[in-house]
Design an enzyme around this catalytic site. Structure first.
Site, PDB file in Angstrom:
ATOM      1  N   GLU A  90      -2.247  -5.860 -11.009  1.00 57.39           N
ATOM      2  CA  GLU A  90      -2.360  -5.117 -11.522  1.00 57.39           C
ATOM      3  C   GLU A  90      -1.803  -3.731 -12.466  1.00 57.39           C
ATOM      4  O   GLU A  90      -0.337  -3.834 -11.804  1.00 57.39           O
ATOM      5  CB  GLU A  90      -3.091  -4.447 -10.770  1.00 57.39           C
ATOM      6  CG  GLU A  90      -3.763  -5.498  -9.833  1.00 57.39           C
ATOM      7  CD  GLU A  90      -4.745  -5.131  -8.073  1.00 57.39           C
ATOM      8  OE1 GLU A  90      -4.835  -5.475  -7.269  1.00 57.39           O
ATOM      9  OE2 GLU A  90      -4.502  -3.848  -8.651  1.00 57.39           O
ATOM     10  N   CYS A 103       0.350   3.167 -14.157  1.00 57.49           N
ATOM     11  CA  CYS A 103       1.399   2.501 -13.030  1.00 57.49           C
ATOM     12  C   CYS A 103       1.206   1.059 -13.226  1.00 57.49           C
ATOM     13  O   CYS A 103       0.848   0.525 -13.628  1.00 57.49           O
ATOM     14  CB  CYS A 103       0.464   2.823 -11.885  1.00 57.49           C
ATOM     15  SG  CYS A 103       0.726   2.086 -10.151  1.00 57.49           S
ATOM     16  N   CYS A 110       4.541  -9.252  -3.454  1.00 60.18           N
ATOM     17  CA  CYS A 110       5.048  -8.708  -2.581  1.00 60.18           C
ATOM     18  C   CYS A 110       6.081  -8.896  -1.255  1.00 60.18           C
ATOM     19  O   CYS A 110       5.242  -9.509  -0.689  1.00 60.18           O
ATOM     20  CB  CYS A 110       5.209  -7.516  -2.497  1.00 60.18           C
ATOM     21  SG  CYS A 110       6.014  -6.517  -1.799  1.00 60.18           S
ATOM     22  N   CYS A 114       4.470  -4.614   3.857  1.00 65.47           N
ATOM     23  CA  CYS A 114       3.909  -2.908   4.598  1.00 65.47           C
ATOM     24  C   CYS A 114       2.739  -3.761   5.440  1.00 65.47           C
ATOM     25  O   CYS A 114       2.294  -4.225   4.201  1.00 65.47           O
ATOM     26  CB  CYS A 114       3.938  -2.018   3.822  1.00 65.47           C
ATOM     27  SG  CYS A 114       5.842  -1.826   2.995  1.00 65.47           S
ATOM     28  N   CYS A 117      -0.748  -2.326   3.361  1.00 65.61           N
ATOM     29  CA  CYS A 117      -0.435  -2.545   1.556  1.00 65.61           C
ATOM     30  C   CYS A 117      -1.448  -4.178   1.120  1.00 65.61           C
ATOM     31  O   CYS A 117      -0.889  -4.746   1.837  1.00 65.61           O
ATOM     32  CB  CYS A 117       0.309  -2.413   1.052  1.00 65.61           C
ATOM     33  SG  CYS A 117       0.957  -2.608  -0.340  1.00 65.61           S
ATOM     34  N   GLY A 159       4.418  -5.159  -5.882  1.00 62.89           N
ATOM     35  CA  GLY A 159       5.496  -5.626  -6.179  1.00 62.89           C
ATOM     36  C   GLY A 159       6.638  -5.208  -5.474  1.00 62.89           C
ATOM     37  O   GLY A 159       6.434  -3.555  -5.263  1.00 62.89           O
ATOM     38  N   GLU A 160       7.856  -4.517  -5.101  1.00 61.61           N
ATOM     39  CA  GLU A 160       9.339  -3.402  -4.757  1.00 61.61           C
ATOM     40  C   GLU A 160      10.229  -4.435  -5.770  1.00 61.61           C
ATOM     41  O   GLU A 160      11.134  -5.079  -6.874  1.00 61.61           O
ATOM     42  CB  GLU A 160      10.344  -4.441  -3.524  1.00 61.61           C
ATOM     43  CG  GLU A 160      11.024  -4.148  -3.229  1.00 61.61           C
ATOM     44  CD  GLU A 160      11.261  -2.184  -3.472  1.00 61.61           C
ATOM     45  OE1 GLU A 160      10.273  -1.823  -2.667  1.00 61.61           O
ATOM     46  OE2 GLU A 160      12.049  -1.690  -4.205  1.00 61.61           O
ATOM     47  N   SER A 191       9.096   3.504  -7.304  1.00 58.06           N
ATOM     48  CA  SER A 191       8.705   3.482  -6.467  1.00 58.06           C
ATOM     49  C   SER A 191       9.484   2.427  -5.177  1.00 58.06           C
ATOM     50  O   SER A 191       9.490   1.534  -5.653  1.00 58.06           O
ATOM     51  CB  SER A 191       7.535   3.674  -5.933  1.00 58.06           C
ATOM     52  OG  SER A 191       7.128   3.554  -4.307  1.00 58.06           O
ATOM     53  N   SER A 214       9.136   5.424  -0.108  1.00 60.99           N
ATOM     54  CA  SER A 214       8.351   5.350   0.564  1.00 60.99           C
ATOM     55  C   SER A 214       8.821   4.969   1.718  1.00 60.99           C
ATOM     56  O   SER A 214       9.638   4.289   2.733  1.00 60.99           O
ATOM     57  CB  SER A 214       7.407   3.438   0.394  1.00 60.99           C
ATOM     58  OG  SER A 214       6.901   3.987  -0.616  1.00 60.99           O
ATOM     59  N   HIS A 216       6.633   6.628   5.464  1.00 70.28           N
ATOM     60  CA  HIS A 216       6.073   5.991   6.227  1.00 70.28           C
ATOM     61  C   HIS A 216       5.849   6.272   7.723  1.00 70.28           C
ATOM     62  O   HIS A 216       4.514   6.111   8.481  1.00 70.28           O
ATOM     63  CB  HIS A 216       5.325   3.819   5.711  1.00 70.28           C
ATOM     64  CG  HIS A 216       5.074   4.080   4.239  1.00 70.28           C
ATOM     65  ND1 HIS A 216       4.625   4.941   3.370  1.00 70.28           N
ATOM     66  CD2 HIS A 216       5.675   2.780   3.666  1.00 70.28           C
ATOM     67  CE1 HIS A 216       5.133   4.187   2.601  1.00 70.28           C
ATOM     68  NE2 HIS A 216       5.245   3.674   2.338  1.00 70.28           N
ATOM     69  N   ASN A 290      -5.493   4.332   1.661  1.00 75.54           N
ATOM     70  CA  ASN A 290      -6.860   3.333   1.031  1.00 75.54           C
ATOM     71  C   ASN A 290      -6.790   2.070   1.771  1.00 75.54           C
ATOM     72  O   ASN A 290      -6.544   1.004   1.787  1.00 75.54           O
ATOM     73  CB  ASN A 290      -6.267   3.521  -0.157  1.00 75.54           C
ATOM     74  CG  ASN A 290      -7.112   3.520  -1.090  1.00 75.54           C
ATOM     75  OD1 ASN A 290      -8.845   3.716  -0.690  1.00 75.54           O
ATOM     76  ND2 ASN A 290      -6.692   3.553  -2.293  1.00 75.54           N
ATOM     77  N   CYS A 333      -2.874  -0.481  -4.407  1.00 77.78           N
ATOM     78  CA  CYS A 333      -1.962  -1.827  -5.476  1.00 77.78           C
ATOM     79  C   CYS A 333      -2.035  -2.754  -4.572  1.00 77.78           C
ATOM     80  O   CYS A 333      -2.704  -2.613  -3.315  1.00 77.78           O
ATOM     81  CB  CYS A 333      -0.930  -1.536  -5.594  1.00 77.78           C
ATOM     82  SG  CYS A 333      -0.606   0.116  -5.674  1.00 77.78           S
TER      83      CYS A 333
HETATM   84  N1  SAH Z   1       7.232  -1.674  -3.185  1.00 81.02           N
HETATM   85  C1  SAH Z   1       7.131   0.492  -3.624  1.00 81.02           C
HETATM   86  C2  SAH Z   1       6.096   0.082  -4.823  1.00 81.02           C
HETATM   87  C3  SAH Z   1       4.878  -0.196  -5.122  1.00 81.02           C
HETATM   88  S1  SAH Z   1       4.115   0.375  -3.019  1.00 81.02           S
HETATM   89  C4  SAH Z   1       7.210   1.028  -2.524  1.00 81.02           C
HETATM   90  O1  SAH Z   1       7.099   0.313  -1.521  1.00 81.02           O
HETATM   91  O2  SAH Z   1       7.010   2.049  -2.296  1.00 81.02           O
HETATM   92  C5  SAH Z   1       3.918   1.752  -4.273  1.00 81.02           C
HETATM   93  C6  SAH Z   1       2.683   3.071  -2.917  1.00 81.02           C
HETATM   94  O3  SAH Z   1       1.538   2.346  -2.709  1.00 81.02           O
HETATM   95  C7  SAH Z   1       3.604   3.137  -1.086  1.00 81.02           C
HETATM   96  O4  SAH Z   1       4.143   4.347  -1.529  1.00 81.02           O
HETATM   97  C8  SAH Z   1       3.186   2.470  -0.438  1.00 81.02           C
HETATM   98  O5  SAH Z   1       3.274   2.245   0.523  1.00 81.02           O
HETATM   99  C9  SAH Z   1       1.388   3.220  -1.283  1.00 81.02           C
HETATM  100  N2  SAH Z   1       0.719   1.967  -0.707  1.00 81.02           N
HETATM  101  C10 SAH Z   1       0.509   0.635  -0.842  1.00 81.02           C
HETATM  102  N3  SAH Z   1      -0.874   0.650   0.214  1.00 81.02           N
HETATM  103  C11 SAH Z   1      -1.160   1.160   0.193  1.00 81.02           C
HETATM  104  C12 SAH Z   1      -2.908   1.723   0.889  1.00 81.02           C
HETATM  105  N4  SAH Z   1      -3.796   0.771   1.236  1.00 81.02           N
HETATM  106  N5  SAH Z   1      -3.409   3.413   0.900  1.00 81.02           N
HETATM  107  C13 SAH Z   1      -2.223   4.406   0.108  1.00 81.02           C
HETATM  108  N6  SAH Z   1      -1.418   3.900  -0.330  1.00 81.02           N
HETATM  109  C14 SAH Z   1      -0.964   2.754  -0.720  1.00 81.02           C
END
Ligand code: SAH
Length: 348
Positions: A90, A103, A110, A114, A117, A159-160, A191, A214, A216, A290, A333
């Protein structure tokens, strides 16, 4: 057939030289691709027709098809791009005043896991190539009227990115290059979940880009649950690597914090976070969760969000609550790819 965007700076110049073409041909092709948005070699009308034919035979400009396109009333457009092997990713265009931010994804799926996600639900399938990372930018650029320019890039899709640095860096160098998309590196954000070795490498090799980390969670016990890769790393190492990136780049760091109702949104978490972040030149980006279909996480109530925010602000932390743009089109994402896996293809 090679992907032109993979070989623009190494491969294409040599290919042209073998055919006795003058050096400026590479620059002409770049102009057609990035400034004039050509979709075929045939359109590159100031190239000799024989050369256009040879290019047509040896290179493809765009490898991916747009499998799904969603537009929302706030101007956000989200694409699912399907590559030649059928894998999907995406990418998103966001319109905000004069800003045209995109973006992009760095991997299919990935591996970080997390828990909140959508991108990591099925693990990682493969890295994207440099051409595939760059091509997302071209598809999104082509969604805008001619004359509008992309202003910002965030590598915050699937992805990372720091797990695919070898392909990401050449793609971002093209994005920032004056003879390609010409987006200032200050407006390009990578990110990361926080991989210290790769962060150190980035600091050494190319610290021009903006880094977002990130977090969290304010402590390892909670972060180990939410961001499983943290078990092997730990917050101290993540923050130390972020600091050395800052020393090298001089760019204010961004930390991201997805706010999960009842999990990491307590005032006590905010207090602990202020202790962790104090003294750093940083911005904390708080993103209300989200919800992802099938996962139990939700955004906190407005009252809890406010209390969390005020605790940070009172402690002097620069905090910004991210607007929830694009919710209606599954712009978190990895969500659209899942919901679209049964939809049919619309257009190139
Ligand atoms: N892997 C990288 C980049 C992709 S995630 C990273 O971890 O930063 C990009 C951002 O989207 C991260 O901060 C992640 O925590 C956030 N994200 C992922 N799932 C989400 C969700 N369900 N609601 C809100 N933010 C989310």
């Amino acid at each position: 057939m090679r992907h032109l965007l993979d070989v623009l700076s190494d491969g294409l110049p040599e290919w042209l030289e073998e055919r006795g073409q003058p050096k400026y041909r590479a620059a002409q092709i770049r102009r057609w691709l990035f400034a004039r948005r050509a979709a075929s070699f045939d359109a590159m009308s100031d190239l000799p027709s024989g050369l256009r034919g040879d290019l047509e035979r040896d290179f493809r400009i765009l490898e991916g098809n747009i499998a799904t396109l969603r537009q929302s009333a706030d101007g956000t457009e989200k694409l699912v791009v399907e590559w030649s092997d059928g894998r999907r990713i995406e990418c998103v265009l966001l319109r905000d005043g004069p800003r045209r931010s995109i973006c992009v994804s760095s991997q299919v799926g990935c591996a970080m896991g997390c828990v909140f996600c959508a991108s990591g639900l099925d693990g990682v399938e493969r890295n994207l190539t440099r051409g595939e990372i760059l091509e997302q930018m071209l598809h999104l650029q082509r969604r805008m009227p001619e004359g509008e320019r992309l202003s910002h890039v965030v590598v915050m899709g699937m992805g990372e990115p720091l797990a695919n640095l070898d392909r990401l860096l050449p793609a971002l160098r093209e994005a920032s290059s004056k003879d390609a998309l010409g987006i200032s590196p200050r407006r390009i954000t990578i990110s990361t979940v926080g991989l210290p070795d790769a962060m150190e490498r980035l600091a050494r090799e190319d610290a021009r880009f903006h880094l977002a980390v990130s977090l969290h969670a304010p402590n390892d016990a909670l972060r180990n649950q939410l961001v499983p890769v943290n078990r092997k790393i730990g917050l101290d190492a993540v923050l130390a690597a972020a600091d050395s990136y800052f020393e090298r780049s001089g760019r204010r760091l961004t930390f991201e914090y997805v706010l999960l109702g009842g999990i990491n949104d307590d005032v006590s978490h905010a207090r602990e976070l202020t202790h962790r972040l104090r003294g750093r030149t940083a911005m904390l980006n708080v993103i209300p969760c989200n919800p992802v279909a099938g996962l139990p996480y939700v955004a906190p109530t407005a009252a809890r969000q406010r209390a969390f925010r005020e605790t940070l602000e009172r402690a002097g932390i620069n905090v910004q609550f991210r607007e929830r743009k694009g919710d209606a089109i599954d712009a978190a994402c990895g969500q659209l790819r899942r919901s679209s896996s049964t939809e049919s293809r619309v257009a190139r």
